[in-house]
Design a protein around this motif. Sequence first.
Motif, PDB file in Angstrom:
ATOM      1  N   VAL A 283      14.611  15.710   5.316  1.00 19.88           N
ATOM      2  CA  VAL A 283      13.783  16.184   4.208  1.00 19.88           C
ATOM      3  C   VAL A 283      13.793  15.163   3.081  1.00 19.88           C
ATOM      4  N   ALA A 284      12.642  15.033   2.443  1.00 20.38           N
ATOM      5  CA  ALA A 284      12.508  14.156   1.279  1.00 20.38           C
ATOM      6  C   ALA A 284      11.920  14.958   0.131  1.00 20.38           C
ATOM      7  N   ALA A 285      12.436  14.719  -1.065  1.00 20.10           N
ATOM      8  CA  ALA A 285      11.908  15.352  -2.271  1.00 20.10           C
ATOM      9  C   ALA A 285      11.220  14.280  -3.112  1.00 20.10           C
ATOM     10  N   ILE A 286       9.964  14.537  -3.468  1.00 17.52           N
ATOM     11  CA  ILE A 286       9.172  13.632  -4.303  1.00 17.52           C
ATOM     12  C   ILE A 286       8.753  14.447  -5.514  1.00 17.52           C
ATOM     13  N   ARG A 287       9.359  14.178  -6.653  1.00 17.07           N
ATOM     14  CA  ARG A 287       9.268  15.131  -7.746  1.00 17.07           C
ATOM     15  C   ARG A 287       9.284  14.478  -9.122  1.00 17.07           C
ATOM     16  N   THR A 288       8.374  14.903  -9.988  1.00 12.28           N
ATOM     17  CA  THR A 288       8.446  14.615 -11.407  1.00 12.28           C
ATOM     18  C   THR A 288       9.234  15.741 -12.062  1.00 12.28           C
ATOM     19  N   LEU A 289      10.207  15.412 -12.885  1.00  8.43           N
ATOM     20  CA  LEU A 289      11.120  16.414 -13.438  1.00  8.43           C
ATOM     21  C   LEU A 289      10.434  17.237 -14.529  1.00  8.43           C
ATOM     22  N   LYS A 290      10.324  18.549 -14.271  1.00 10.77           N
ATOM     23  CA  LYS A 290       9.702  19.458 -15.233  1.00 10.77           C
ATOM     24  C   LYS A 290      10.507  20.745 -15.395  1.00 10.77           C
ATOM     25  N   SER A 291      11.748  20.741 -14.929  1.00  6.72           N
ATOM     26  CA  SER A 291      12.649  21.876 -15.122  1.00  6.72           C
ATOM     27  C   SER A 291      14.074  21.342 -15.109  1.00  6.72           C
ATOM     28  N   ASP A 292      15.036  22.225 -15.396  1.00  6.25           N
ATOM     29  CA  ASP A 292      16.408  21.777 -15.626  1.00  6.25           C
ATOM     30  C   ASP A 292      17.145  21.295 -14.383  1.00  6.25           C
ATOM     31  N   VAL A 293      16.763  21.766 -13.218  1.00  9.81           N
ATOM     32  CA  VAL A 293      17.544  21.503 -12.004  1.00  9.81           C
ATOM     33  C   VAL A 293      17.454  20.030 -11.607  1.00  9.81           C
ATOM     34  N   VAL A 294      18.611  19.420 -11.384  1.00  7.69           N
ATOM     35  CA  VAL A 294      18.636  18.068 -10.837  1.00  7.69           C
ATOM     36  C   VAL A 294      19.992  17.847 -10.189  1.00  7.69           C
ATOM     37  N   VAL A 295      19.992  17.174  -9.046  1.00 10.58           N
ATOM     38  CA  VAL A 295      21.220  16.765  -8.375  1.00 10.58           C
ATOM     39  C   VAL A 295      21.089  15.288  -8.030  1.00 10.58           C
TER      40      VAL A 295
ATOM     41  N   GLN B 147       0.836  -1.198   0.000  1.00 15.29           N
ATOM     42  CA  GLN B 147       0.000   0.000   0.000  1.00 15.29           C
ATOM     43  C   GLN B 147       0.878   1.258   0.000  1.00 15.29           C
ATOM     44  N   ASP B 148       1.902   1.231   0.855  1.00 14.25           N
ATOM     45  CA  ASP B 148       2.826   2.367   0.919  1.00 14.25           C
ATOM     46  C   ASP B 148       3.430   2.652  -0.452  1.00 14.25           C
ATOM     47  N   ALA B 149       3.922   1.600  -1.108  1.00 12.31           N
ATOM     48  CA  ALA B 149       4.573   1.774  -2.402  1.00 12.31           C
ATOM     49  C   ALA B 149       3.603   2.327  -3.437  1.00 12.31           C
ATOM     50  N   ALA B 150       2.373   1.800  -3.463  1.00  8.34           N
ATOM     51  CA  ALA B 150       1.398   2.256  -4.445  1.00  8.34           C
ATOM     52  C   ALA B 150       1.018   3.710  -4.214  1.00  8.34           C
ATOM     53  N   LEU B 151       0.807   4.083  -2.949  1.00  8.66           N
ATOM     54  CA  LEU B 151       0.370   5.443  -2.658  1.00  8.66           C
ATOM     55  C   LEU B 151       1.493   6.453  -2.849  1.00  8.66           C
ATOM     56  N   LEU B 152       2.723   6.056  -2.517  1.00  8.49           N
ATOM     57  CA  LEU B 152       3.843   6.966  -2.741  1.00  8.49           C
ATOM     58  C   LEU B 152       4.052   7.194  -4.236  1.00  8.49           C
ATOM     59  N   SER B 153       3.938   6.141  -5.041  1.00 10.73           N
ATOM     60  CA  SER B 153       4.125   6.300  -6.481  1.00 10.73           C
ATOM     61  C   SER B 153       3.008   7.135  -7.098  1.00 10.73           C
ATOM     62  N   ALA B 154       1.781   6.969  -6.596  1.00 12.18           N
ATOM     63  CA  ALA B 154       0.679   7.797  -7.094  1.00 12.18           C
ATOM     64  C   ALA B 154       0.908   9.260  -6.752  1.00 12.18           C
ATOM     65  N   SER B 155       1.400   9.517  -5.544  1.00 12.94           N
ATOM     66  CA  SER B 155       1.706  10.889  -5.142  1.00 12.94           C
ATOM     67  C   SER B 155       2.853  11.452  -5.975  1.00 12.94           C
ATOM     68  N   LEU B 156       3.833  10.628  -6.277  1.00 16.03           N
ATOM     69  CA  LEU B 156       4.984  11.062  -7.061  1.00 16.03           C
ATOM     70  C   LEU B 156       4.590  11.484  -8.468  1.00 16.03           C
ATOM     71  N   TRP B 157       3.784  10.651  -9.130  1.00 17.60           N
ATOM     72  CA  TRP B 157       3.485  10.905 -10.530  1.00 17.60           C
ATOM     73  C   TRP B 157       2.317  11.858 -10.730  1.00 17.60           C
TER      74      TRP B 157
ATOM     75  N   THR C 272      12.915  17.929 -18.380  1.00 11.32           N
ATOM     76  CA  THR C 272      11.788  18.868 -18.426  1.00 11.32           C
ATOM     77  C   THR C 272      10.478  18.286 -18.945  1.00 11.32           C
ATOM     78  N   SER C 273      10.494  17.056 -19.444  1.00 15.22           N
ATOM     79  CA  SER C 273       9.309  16.520 -20.117  1.00 15.22           C
ATOM     80  C   SER C 273       8.288  15.903 -19.174  1.00 15.22           C
ATOM     81  N   GLY C 274       8.645  15.697 -17.912  1.00 19.53           N
ATOM     82  CA  GLY C 274       7.722  15.058 -16.976  1.00 19.53           C
ATOM     83  C   GLY C 274       7.660  13.549 -17.103  1.00 19.53           C
TER      84      GLY C 274
END
Length: 384
Positions: free
Chosen positions: A341-353, A145-155, A372-374
């Motif tokens: 801190v945790a970052a949960i992010r779909t990439l839509k801009s140039d910044v990434v580390v 359940q955790d994995a499914a809900l985290l992935s839904a929140s991520l995307w 940038t394409s998401g």
Amino acid sequence: MDTAPEIVSDEAGSFPWSVLHDRHPALIDKVRHGLPYPPMIQRALDELAEQTQDVIRPLPASAADHDLWRERAGEYLGRSWYAVPFLWSESYFYRLLLGAVGYFDGPWRGVDPFEPFKSEELRTGALARDLAALDDLDRLSVADQDAALLSASLWGNRADLGFQISTRLDQDGQGALVADQSARLWELLAGSAPGTVCVVADNAARELVPDLVLADQLLTTGRARTVVLHVKPHPYYVSDAVTADVVAALRTMSAASGRAALTGRRLWRSVVDGTLVVRAHPFSCAPWSYHRAPADLADDFASATVTVMKGDLNYRRLVGDREWPNATAFEAVTAYFPGPVAAIRTLKSDVVVGVSDEQRARLDATGERWRTSGTHALVQVRDR
């Protein structure tokens, strides 16, 4: 650590240039047709479209926050929009857009110019399918359940919750993870007594619903005693969630059936009893990174077991909207942050580390605009 140069928009054809040159004018036109704005507001939108291709001007002297934004603008006034930090110029654009539609005064005061887009998304069949899919969570283990809900929140609105319930995220045809430290997030939550989890929300409507379901999961499984949901104090960046969007999402869930309705009503009660706290700090609409967070907001983050930063804008504000070398460690650029801190992010801009040079080379070789394409995403954690 040494800082990288701030991202600006002066390179024609670059992603930030396209936002200012193409996306903002298109958004003005979309807002114009979203509500029955009168001639005065139509003219103000025309003037805004012209101004954003000229130089940066101060707010009207009559604006209540004129002095605040004049201080924030400083040396940027009179300069090209394309020559100042991208994060700042985007933020100021949205402040001007709200002014143009009369959000802060007059008969259109408090009317969200983005509400038509948000409401339409709440009525889609895609969201209805997401809510119906929640019924299938009961047949899964808590870990699944955790994995499914985290992935839904991520995307976010790219998620198909029914698919997430039965499929691991990295097998999902929607995209690929460039970093996945989700196990560290769950270990962090399991490794301490239930406390406060801060969730800094991103978008409203279909993207906010899985965030709320994830908050309910943390509360009902005892990983959190309290969830503090940070939203924007006023409309921002088209879809960003405000308090009214939280209420709309809870109503939509509660009016559904099955587990969605039970979850929506339980979350409603959680707001009433104070275990789900909604906050809207003014800094959430400031044109700066979290390095400049005021003391009261920093204290909020410091008191949390973990702060979860949702979405692309919050990632940029967390690590700094700068030209970081991609292999720069996430832990290094977030060392200033006052707590885990945790970052949960779909990439839509140039910044990434946190992406190795080898991995970047493989991604670049595909020819896809993966930054940038998401189509790509990440989960990154600094747990101490």
